[in-house]
Design an enzyme around this catalytic site. Sequence first.
Site, PDB file in Angstrom:
ATOM      1  CE  LYS A   1      36.100  11.678  37.702  1.00 30.85           C
ATOM      2  NZ  LYS A   1      36.189  11.487  38.895  1.00 30.85           N
ATOM      3  CD1 TRP A   2      38.963  13.420  28.163  1.00 30.79           C
ATOM      4  CD2 TRP A   2      40.204  11.882  26.770  1.00 30.79           C
ATOM      5  NE1 TRP A   2      39.647  13.763  27.170  1.00 30.79           N
ATOM      6  CE2 TRP A   2      40.063  13.351  26.904  1.00 30.79           C
ATOM      7  CE3 TRP A   2      40.894  10.922  27.209  1.00 30.79           C
ATOM      8  CZ2 TRP A   2      40.921  13.165  24.941  1.00 30.79           C
ATOM      9  CZ3 TRP A   2      42.001  11.569  26.018  1.00 30.79           C
ATOM     10  CH2 TRP A   2      41.930  12.076  25.275  1.00 30.79           C
ATOM     11  CG  ASP A   3      37.332  15.413  34.787  1.00 27.74           C
ATOM     12  OD1 ASP A   3      36.122  15.953  34.377  1.00 27.74           O
ATOM     13  OD2 ASP A   3      37.282  15.928  35.634  1.00 27.74           O
ATOM     14  CG  MET A   4      36.667  18.509  28.720  1.00 29.50           C
ATOM     15  SD  MET A   4      35.268  19.924  28.400  1.00 29.50           S
ATOM     16  CE  MET A   4      33.725  19.628  27.490  1.00 29.50           C
ATOM     17  CG  ASN A   5      36.897  19.828  35.085  1.00 30.32           C
ATOM     18  OD1 ASN A   5      35.595  19.364  35.633  1.00 30.32           O
ATOM     19  ND2 ASN A   5      37.755  19.044  35.483  1.00 30.32           N
TER      20      ASN A   5
ATOM     21  CG  ASP B   1      31.504  16.469  39.706  1.00 26.65           C
ATOM     22  OD1 ASP B   1      31.985  15.583  39.344  1.00 26.65           O
ATOM     23  OD2 ASP B   1      32.108  17.690  39.269  1.00 26.65           O
TER      24      ASP B   1
ATOM     25  CB  CYS C   1      35.168  12.459  33.806  1.00 25.70           C
ATOM     26  SG  CYS C   1      33.973  13.866  35.272  1.00 25.70           S
TER      27      CYS C   1
ATOM     28  CG  ASP D   1      -2.094  -0.923   1.386  1.00 30.32           C
ATOM     29  OD1 ASP D   1      -2.711  -1.623   0.356  1.00 30.32           O
ATOM     30  OD2 ASP D   1      -2.298  -1.625   2.009  1.00 30.32           O
TER      31      ASP D   1
ATOM     32  NE  ARG E   1      38.237  22.502  38.798  1.00 26.35           N
ATOM     33  CZ  ARG E   1      38.749  21.335  39.249  1.00 26.35           C
ATOM     34  NH1 ARG E   1      38.715  20.295  38.399  1.00 26.35           N
ATOM     35  NH2 ARG E   1      38.141  20.351  40.077  1.00 26.35           N
TER      36      ARG E   1
ATOM     37  CD1 TRP F   1      29.524  20.814  36.855  1.00 25.96           C
ATOM     38  CD2 TRP F   1      28.526  21.636  38.906  1.00 25.96           C
ATOM     39  NE1 TRP F   1      29.696  19.906  38.990  1.00 25.96           N
ATOM     40  CE2 TRP F   1      29.629  20.831  39.917  1.00 25.96           C
ATOM     41  CE3 TRP F   1      27.699  21.899  40.387  1.00 25.96           C
ATOM     42  CZ2 TRP F   1      29.732  20.580  41.004  1.00 25.96           C
ATOM     43  CZ3 TRP F   1      28.630  22.582  41.424  1.00 25.96           C
ATOM     44  CH2 TRP F   1      29.118  21.431  41.902  1.00 25.96           C
TER      45      TRP F   1
HETATM   46  C1  DGJ Z   1      35.170  17.047  38.026  1.00 22.02           C
HETATM   47  C2  DGJ Z   1      34.892  15.880  38.204  1.00 22.02           C
HETATM   48  O1  DGJ Z   1      33.744  15.644  37.516  1.00 22.02           O
HETATM   49  C3  DGJ Z   1      35.878  15.188  39.577  1.00 22.02           C
HETATM   50  O2  DGJ Z   1      35.001  13.780  39.252  1.00 22.02           O
HETATM   51  C4  DGJ Z   1      36.371  15.348  39.993  1.00 22.02           C
HETATM   52  O3  DGJ Z   1      37.570  14.558  38.836  1.00 22.02           O
HETATM   53  C5  DGJ Z   1      37.641  16.759  39.636  1.00 22.02           C
HETATM   54  N1  DGJ Z   1      36.945  16.787  38.424  1.00 22.02           N
HETATM   55  C6  DGJ Z   1      38.701  16.170  39.323  1.00 22.02           C
HETATM   56  O4  DGJ Z   1      39.586  17.725  39.645  1.00 22.02           O
END
Ligand code: DGJ
Length: 695
Positions: A446-450, A516, A494, A43, A413, A171
Site C-alpha cells: 500500500k503506497w501512501d502519500m499524505n 479514509d 493511496c 460525406d 502532518r 479529504w
Molecule cells: C492515510 C491512509 O489513507 C490510511 O488508510 C492510512 O494508511 C494512514 N494514512 C496511515 O498513516
Amino acid sequence: MPVIIKENNVFVLETKNTHYVFGIDCLGYNRHIHWGKKCDTNDYCMQRIGDENSNHSMLDEYKQEYTVFGSTMFRECDLKVEFSDRCREIRLEYRGYEQDGDILKLNFADVYYPLEVTLNYQVFDNTDIIARWVTIKNTGSETIIAERLFSAEFSLPSVKPYTFTNTNGAWGAEFLETSNLLDGGNLIFESRRGGSSHNNSPYFIAHQNANEKSGAVYFASLAYSGNFKVAASRDLYGITRVSIGMNDFDFEYSLKGGESFDAPKVYCGLAEGFGDMSRQMNRFAVDHLLPKQFAHKPLPVLFNAWEAVDFRVNCENQTELAKIASDIGVELFVMDDGWFGNRKNDWAGLGDWYVNKEKFPNGLGELIKNVNDLGMDFGIWLEPEMVNADSDLFRAHPDWAYHYDTRKASELRHQLVLNMTKPEVQEYIFTVMDELLTENNIKYIKWDMNRPYSETGAENLENPKMLWYLHIKAVYDIVDKLKEKHPDVAFEACASGGGRADLGAMSHFDQVWTSDNTDAIDRMVIQKGYSRLRPIKAMRAWVTDPGWYKFSSLQFRFNIAMQGSLGIGGNLSKYSAEELEICKQNIALYKEIRDIVQFGDLYRLLDIDEDEVLMNQYVNSDKTKSVVFIAANGTRFFKKRIPLRFDGLDPDKRYTFKFFNDEIEKSGSYLMEVGIPAHIRGRDYNTIIVIEEKK
Ligand code: DGJ
C-alpha cells in the site's frame, strides 16, 4: 478496428458505435469534423470558414484537434513554447500521417523552428474509447521550453450549452459530484497540489440533460496523477471546446535538442447515458489500462489493521488480528503504518524503512510466517515519497526534501515531501523497497502519500518547474521497476484516502484507496462519484467499526463495501461471536459474487440522494448472473412502496432469486419492465439479491 483515411486528408476513426472524424484543411490546420453516430463516410469533408471581421479571424471559429499558440488564434491553446531566441509563436505545417495498426499519427512541424508535433490516436477493438495524446520533438540543438503542454482538445457538436459534471471533493469527502452549465466563458477543473487530489477529477463529462439511461454523454479522462487542468469554454458562436492535460500552473518542460516527449494519454468516449459511460470505462480499464498481472484476476478480500490499532502495531496484536481475520475468510492481511523506524505517531519515522525492533524484535519474518501459516498473504504499508524531519533519513539528507534555502518548509502532518526528481532519492526508495520485497514474503504494497507539495524548490534541476511532471514520473518508474522484479506483488495507490485515484495511477497500480471516510452512509455517495469514470475492481472498500458520526449495522456496512473490492478494517478483536459470524457469512457470499462485482456491468438504478434508496445492480458478461445491492438510511413519509425494476438482464432468459422470504422466478423482460414490489423502510434497510439464470 478501422481507421479510414479519405482523400483530401480526412481521417475517420471508426469505433464500435461512433465515428470520430478530423482532417487537415487546405491551409494546413488540423480541424475537428465530427464526434458522434456513424454517418456515410463518403460525406465527411472539410467545411469552409471565412474571416468574420477584423476583430474575429476565421481561426476563432475553427474547431481544432489541437491548438498551438500564435497568429490570430486568441482563445485557449494547448501548446505554448518559447524558442531559444525568445520567439513564442508556433506555426505548424502538416507533414503527413503514419498508421501502425490501431494507432494513427498526424505529423506536423514548425515552418521555421526545429519543433515537430505529432497528434496520436489509438482505437481499441470492440469499444468506443479512443486514446489521444501529443508528442513533441526538438529536432534542433537549442532547448525549447514548453510552458503549456496539454494532451488533447475536444469540440462538442451542439451549439447549445453543455452541462459539465466533475467532482468537488475534499479529504473524507472524495468524488462528490458537481454540475455546471457552461453558457459562456470558461470553466476550469484542476489540481495544483502535486497529486491529482481529493478535489476535482482529471476528466470531463459533458451532456445536455442526460441521465443514467439516456442522453449523449461526451467524456474524456486524463491518465495522469499530477497537477492537471480541464479547461472548457463556450464562445459567441456556441462552440464548446475542452482542453485537457497537465496543468500549466508553475509548469515548464525543457525539451533539449534531439529529445521528444509524450504528453499523458487521454481516454475519451461517447455514451448513451451515464450508466453506459461508466460501463464502457470500467470494461476498458480492466481490458486495457490496469496493469496486466492482476487486471483479470479477482482481488482478494483483505484485512487492514489501521483503524483497529493505528500506529500501535506489534507482532502480538497483528498476529491476534490475523487469527481472527483468517477465521472469517480474509485472504490478505495488510499491516498499515507504524511498523518502521521510530514511528509511534505521525511526528517521526517516515523515510526510515527498516523494521522497528521494539515492536518486532524478531523482524518482520515472524509476523509474516504467522500470517502465511494462517493461510493468508501478507501486505505492508509505506509512504515512500515522504519524510519526517524527525527521521534518520532527514538527519542524513536534509537536502532530499523539496525546499528553498531562504524559506521555511511548511510541514503538513509533520512531514515533508521528498524531492523525487533526484536520482539518489529514487535509488534509495527503489533499493529499500526492493530489499523489503526480496527478503520477505510480501504480496501487497500500500503506497501512501499524505500531503500536497509546497516550497517546491528543486535546484538540482536545470529547469525546476519540471518537478511537477518529473515527480510523478519517478513514482510510476519505481512502481514499474518493482513490479517487473516482483511480478507477484500487487500495489495499491493511496493518498490520504482517494487523493490519487486517477487513470494514471491505475495504469501502474492495481487498485486505489477510495477514501479514509469508511462510514457506510457517506460511502454510498463517495462510491457513486468514484464509479463514474473509474474501474470498480480497483475501488478498495472496507467494512469498519461505526462511530464516525452515524449509525449503520454491520450488515449494512457489508452491503456497501461489497460493491467494490472488499476489505475489512474494523477492530476484529472487539467483535462478538455473532458479529464474527456476520463477517464470515458476508465474506463467503462476497467470494461467490466478486467476479460479478469486479468484472461485471454496473447499473445505478436508484440513487440515495434523489430516491432515498440506493440500488446498484452488477451483471456478468453473459447475463447469467447478477447481484443487486439495495440500501436506505430511513425513507420518509411511509411512501417507499416501489417496484424494484432491474436492468442489464437478457429479456428472453428466465431468472430465479430469493427476495426476503419469497422465491421468485420471472423473465428478464418482466424484471426489467414490471419489477417486483418492495416496501423499503427503516433507518438501516439493506438487502442483497443474487439473481441467476434458471437452468
Ligand atoms: C492515510 C491512509 O489513507 C490510511 O488508510 C492510512 O494508511 C494512514 N494514512 C496511515 O498513516
